[in-house]
Scaffold this motif. Structure first.
Motif, PDB file in Angstrom:
ATOM      1  N   ARG A 173       0.840  -1.102   0.083  1.00 39.08           N
ATOM      2  CA  ARG A 173      -0.022   0.045   0.068  1.00 39.08           C
ATOM      3  C   ARG A 173       0.748   1.275   0.069  1.00 39.08           C
ATOM      4  O   ARG A 173       0.668   2.135  -0.892  1.00 39.08           O
ATOM      5  N   ASP A 174       1.779   1.287   0.977  1.00 45.75           N
ATOM      6  CA  ASP A 174       2.613   2.542   1.028  1.00 45.75           C
ATOM      7  C   ASP A 174       3.729   2.656   0.061  1.00 45.75           C
ATOM      8  O   ASP A 174       3.989   3.742  -0.261  1.00 45.75           O
ATOM      9  N   GLY A 175       4.038   1.412  -0.408  1.00 44.92           N
ATOM     10  CA  GLY A 175       5.231   1.646  -1.391  1.00 44.92           C
ATOM     11  C   GLY A 175       4.731   2.108  -2.858  1.00 44.92           C
ATOM     12  O   GLY A 175       5.372   2.985  -3.319  1.00 44.92           O
ATOM     13  N   VAL A 176       3.298   1.481  -3.147  1.00 39.59           N
ATOM     14  CA  VAL A 176       3.090   1.945  -4.246  1.00 39.59           C
ATOM     15  C   VAL A 176       2.601   3.613  -4.225  1.00 39.59           C
ATOM     16  O   VAL A 176       2.691   4.606  -5.171  1.00 39.59           O
ATOM     17  N   TRP A 177       2.012   3.954  -3.181  1.00 39.95           N
ATOM     18  CA  TRP A 177       1.555   5.314  -2.956  1.00 39.95           C
ATOM     19  C   TRP A 177       2.678   6.115  -2.978  1.00 39.95           C
ATOM     20  O   TRP A 177       2.875   7.442  -3.673  1.00 39.95           O
ATOM     21  N   SER A 178       3.858   5.859  -2.451  1.00 36.29           N
ATOM     22  CA  SER A 178       5.148   6.739  -2.321  1.00 36.29           C
ATOM     23  C   SER A 178       5.619   7.180  -3.602  1.00 36.29           C
ATOM     24  O   SER A 178       6.365   8.014  -3.684  1.00 36.29           O
ATOM     25  N   LEU A 179       5.442   6.238  -4.569  1.00 35.74           N
ATOM     26  CA  LEU A 179       6.058   6.490  -5.929  1.00 35.74           C
ATOM     27  C   LEU A 179       4.697   6.952  -6.932  1.00 35.74           C
ATOM     28  O   LEU A 179       5.168   6.955  -8.289  1.00 35.74           O
ATOM     29  N   SER A 180       3.733   7.350  -6.503  1.00 32.60           N
ATOM     30  CA  SER A 180       2.633   7.867  -7.258  1.00 32.60           C
ATOM     31  C   SER A 180       2.653   9.457  -7.545  1.00 32.60           C
ATOM     32  O   SER A 180       3.280  10.168  -6.859  1.00 32.60           O
ATOM     33  N   GLY A 181       1.849   9.831  -8.523  1.00 30.17           N
ATOM     34  CA  GLY A 181       2.042  11.360  -8.822  1.00 30.17           C
ATOM     35  C   GLY A 181       1.210  11.907  -7.887  1.00 30.17           C
ATOM     36  O   GLY A 181       1.661  13.131  -7.646  1.00 30.17           O
ATOM     37  N   ASP A 182       0.178  11.379  -7.106  1.00 31.04           N
ATOM     38  CA  ASP A 182      -0.723  11.819  -6.204  1.00 31.04           C
ATOM     39  C   ASP A 182       0.307  12.361  -5.163  1.00 31.04           C
ATOM     40  O   ASP A 182       0.202  13.217  -4.306  1.00 31.04           O
ATOM     41  N   ALA A 183       1.052  11.470  -4.714  1.00 29.38           N
ATOM     42  CA  ALA A 183       2.100  11.777  -3.360  1.00 29.38           C
ATOM     43  C   ALA A 183       3.046  12.464  -3.658  1.00 29.38           C
ATOM     44  O   ALA A 183       3.389  13.675  -3.037  1.00 29.38           O
ATOM     45  N   LEU A 184       4.044  12.231  -5.027  1.00 30.63           N
ATOM     46  CA  LEU A 184       5.070  13.129  -5.206  1.00 30.63           C
ATOM     47  C   LEU A 184       4.396  14.510  -5.670  1.00 30.63           C
ATOM     48  O   LEU A 184       5.296  15.746  -5.225  1.00 30.63           O
ATOM     49  N   GLY A 185       3.599  14.547  -6.227  1.00 32.26           N
ATOM     50  CA  GLY A 185       2.931  15.765  -6.623  1.00 32.26           C
ATOM     51  C   GLY A 185       2.467  16.637  -5.614  1.00 32.26           C
ATOM     52  O   GLY A 185       2.862  18.191  -5.470  1.00 32.26           O
ATOM     53  N   SER A 186       2.013  16.283  -4.507  1.00 30.42           N
ATOM     54  CA  SER A 186       1.809  16.827  -3.223  1.00 30.42           C
ATOM     55  C   SER A 186       2.814  17.661  -2.408  1.00 30.42           C
ATOM     56  O   SER A 186       2.647  18.472  -1.766  1.00 30.42           O
ATOM     57  N   ILE A 187       4.109  16.928  -2.599  1.00 29.40           N
ATOM     58  CA  ILE A 187       5.256  17.542  -1.856  1.00 29.40           C
ATOM     59  C   ILE A 187       6.049  18.435  -2.683  1.00 29.40           C
ATOM     60  O   ILE A 187       7.243  18.710  -2.181  1.00 29.40           O
ATOM     61  N   GLY A 188       5.700  18.522  -3.951  1.00 36.29           N
ATOM     62  CA  GLY A 188       6.486  19.690  -4.852  1.00 36.29           C
ATOM     63  C   GLY A 188       7.490  19.280  -5.221  1.00 36.29           C
ATOM     64  O   GLY A 188       8.590  20.028  -5.741  1.00 36.29           O
ATOM     65  N   ILE A 189       7.746  18.012  -5.773  1.00 36.99           N
ATOM     66  CA  ILE A 189       8.764  17.479  -6.505  1.00 36.99           C
ATOM     67  C   ILE A 189       8.883  18.099  -7.811  1.00 36.99           C
ATOM     68  O   ILE A 189       7.904  17.910  -8.436  1.00 36.99           O
ATOM     69  N   ASN A 190      10.058  18.342  -8.316  1.00 36.60           N
ATOM     70  CA  ASN A 190      10.068  18.709  -9.614  1.00 36.60           C
ATOM     71  C   ASN A 190      11.205  18.093 -10.338  1.00 36.60           C
ATOM     72  O   ASN A 190      12.422  18.492 -10.168  1.00 36.60           O
ATOM     73  N   LEU A 191      11.164  16.994 -10.904  1.00 36.62           N
ATOM     74  CA  LEU A 191      12.361  16.256 -11.461  1.00 36.62           C
ATOM     75  C   LEU A 191      13.128  16.874 -12.713  1.00 36.62           C
ATOM     76  O   LEU A 191      14.178  16.405 -12.948  1.00 36.62           O
ATOM     77  N   ASP A 192      12.563  17.736 -13.237  1.00 42.16           N
ATOM     78  CA  ASP A 192      13.181  18.504 -14.377  1.00 42.16           C
ATOM     79  C   ASP A 192      14.282  19.674 -13.968  1.00 42.16           C
ATOM     80  O   ASP A 192      15.192  19.929 -14.516  1.00 42.16           O
ATOM     81  N   THR A 193      13.979  20.258 -12.614  1.00 42.59           N
ATOM     82  CA  THR A 193      14.955  21.149 -12.035  1.00 42.59           C
ATOM     83  C   THR A 193      15.643  20.610 -10.829  1.00 42.59           C
ATOM     84  O   THR A 193      16.858  21.108 -10.618  1.00 42.59           O
ATOM     85  N   MET A 194      15.403  19.699 -10.026  1.00 43.08           N
ATOM     86  CA  MET A 194      16.000  19.330  -8.987  1.00 43.08           C
ATOM     87  C   MET A 194      17.145  18.302  -9.443  1.00 43.08           C
ATOM     88  O   MET A 194      17.112  17.494 -10.434  1.00 43.08           O
ATOM     89  N   ASN A 195      18.216  18.173  -8.493  1.00 41.01           N
ATOM     90  CA  ASN A 195      19.060  17.262  -8.642  1.00 41.01           C
ATOM     91  C   ASN A 195      18.953  15.783  -8.373  1.00 41.01           C
ATOM     92  O   ASN A 195      18.264  15.590  -7.262  1.00 41.01           O
ATOM     93  N   PRO A 196      18.988  15.140  -9.658  1.00 37.14           N
ATOM     94  CA  PRO A 196      18.350  13.694  -9.296  1.00 37.14           C
ATOM     95  C   PRO A 196      19.210  12.917  -8.157  1.00 37.14           C
ATOM     96  O   PRO A 196      18.503  12.117  -7.410  1.00 37.14           O
ATOM     97  N   ILE A 197      20.372  13.407  -7.954  1.00 37.66           N
ATOM     98  CA  ILE A 197      21.167  12.435  -6.788  1.00 37.66           C
ATOM     99  C   ILE A 197      20.503  12.757  -5.659  1.00 37.66           C
ATOM    100  O   ILE A 197      20.551  12.070  -4.606  1.00 37.66           O
ATOM    101  N   ASP A 198      20.428  14.217  -5.316  1.00 37.61           N
ATOM    102  CA  ASP A 198      19.641  14.681  -4.151  1.00 37.61           C
ATOM    103  C   ASP A 198      18.425  13.822  -3.943  1.00 37.61           C
ATOM    104  O   ASP A 198      18.143  13.500  -2.629  1.00 37.61           O
TER     105      ASP A 198
END
Length: 346
Positions: A184-209
């Motif tokens: 349940r939590d593993g699937v949710w943690s990689l979803s757009g719903d979860a990651l979008g809600s915390i402000g992740i921007n994969l195009d501008t953030m350092n992928p290693i960070d």
């Protein structure tokens, strides 16, 4: 809607569970981790209605398919041989192959090694990465061994999740101690719903960070699930009944087989050494989500896709979507697949 048929195919002594719907040109769909044929539930009917013979399998180690104890049983060439064997066992000469997550490398390499059988390929989440299987920062096409690159990505004091999975150690314990909660939590943690809600921007953030600060790395002495997020409620695209299905599958199969894919990544990298640098010749399409972590750490691989695939038809990024492409965005996925299939020579 045509009825679905379940087959137990004998592929050189390996039992492969296949679910089929429709008739017409064959489209073979390969799931990833931690999933099953059921991951393609929305695509089976859509492709069948459009005039295709849609088939989704349980990969070896999963569901009703064979489980093996020998490590070499989960290397990439064995997985590709299963895909080829399914086409033949179904009485077909060729197919279009589609793969998501770990099914992505299987689909890509199947078409790469066997263009005479796979007349087109669609990869979801994981882009085509040559012998590297998974394109990573600083190593887009498997230029270096996975074991070396993973250590660099994780940094001191923690392990990249693929190495953590590959030990078949504490990860099995944490999975089995709370199978339902882990899924349940593993699937949710990689979803757009979860990651979008915390402000992740994969195009501008350092992928290693992002990798080092997320569940994609596990600090020594800790567990992966400590970095998971929990859903406030099950989303419509992954309902309680969907979760029930996956839980039932893994209660029967366990997780050691699926995790062995990760254990054998360096061996798979070695297996493909003679193929490295050769082009992918068949028509190819890549589908991914705005918030898919595999897109984030594969940006260089994606940008350079046409260098390795002369018949690459492009990348489609689904807005708001996370890692679970065909489940989070079934209608967009179906439309993209049908457009690609319709573009192929008869």
């Amino acid at each position: 809607m045509t009825p679905r048929k379940h087959h137990l195919l004998d592929i050189r002594g390996t039992r492969i569970h296949a679910v089929e719907e429709g008739s017409g040109p064959l489209v073979l769909m390969i799931h990833g981790f931690p999933e099953s044929w059921y991951s393609w539930r929305h695509q089976l009917s859509a492709l069948a209605a459009a005039g295709y013979r849609a088939v989704a399998i349980d990969q070896r180690g999963y569901g009703r398919s064979s489980k093996f104890w020998t490590p070499e049983s989960y290397r990439i060439r064995a997985l590709v041989a299963d895909a080829v064997g399914v086409v033949h066992a179904l009485g077909e000469k060729n197919a279009v192959i589609v793969g998501h997550d770990w099914g992505g490398p299987v689909a890509w390499v199947s078409a790469w090694l066997h263009p005479e059988i796979f007349r087109g390929v669609v990869g979801m989440s994981v882009p085509f990465s040559d012998r590297g299987l998974v394109g990573l920062p600083g190593c887009p096409f498997g230029e270096r061994s996975p074991e070396v690159v993973h250590k660099e990505l994780a940094g001191p004091g923690q392990d990249f999740y693929q190495d953590y999975f590959g030990t078949l150690g504490p990860v099995v314990d944490e999975f089995e101690s709370d199978l339902r909660g882990w899924l349940r939590d593993g699937v949710w943690s990689l979803s757009g719903d979860a990651l979008g809600s915390i402000g992740i921007n994969l195009d501008t953030m350092n992928p290693i960070d992002i990798i080092r600060g997320s569940a994609m790395c596990v600090p020594h002495g800790h567990r992966m699930k400590e970095r998971f997020m929990s859903p406030p409620r099950q989303p419509a695209w992954f309902s309680e009944s969907d979760l029930d299905f996956y839980v039932g599958e893994f209660e029967r199969s366990g997780v050691s087989g699926p995790l062995s894919y990760y254990r054998e990544m360096t061996a798979s990298w070695n297996e493909l050494e003679s193929q490295s640098g050769k082009p992918m010749t068949v028509p190819a399409l890549y589908l991914t989500g705005e918030f898919d972590v595999c897109r984030g750490w594969g940006l260089e691989t994606i940008a350079r896709a046409a260098e390795r695939m002369p018949n690459f038809t492009g990348t489609k990024v689904f807005a708001g979507c996370g890692h679970w492409t065909q489940q989070e965005r079934p209608e967009e996925t179906n439309a993209a697949l049908l457009e690609f299939l319709g573009s192929l020579p008869a």
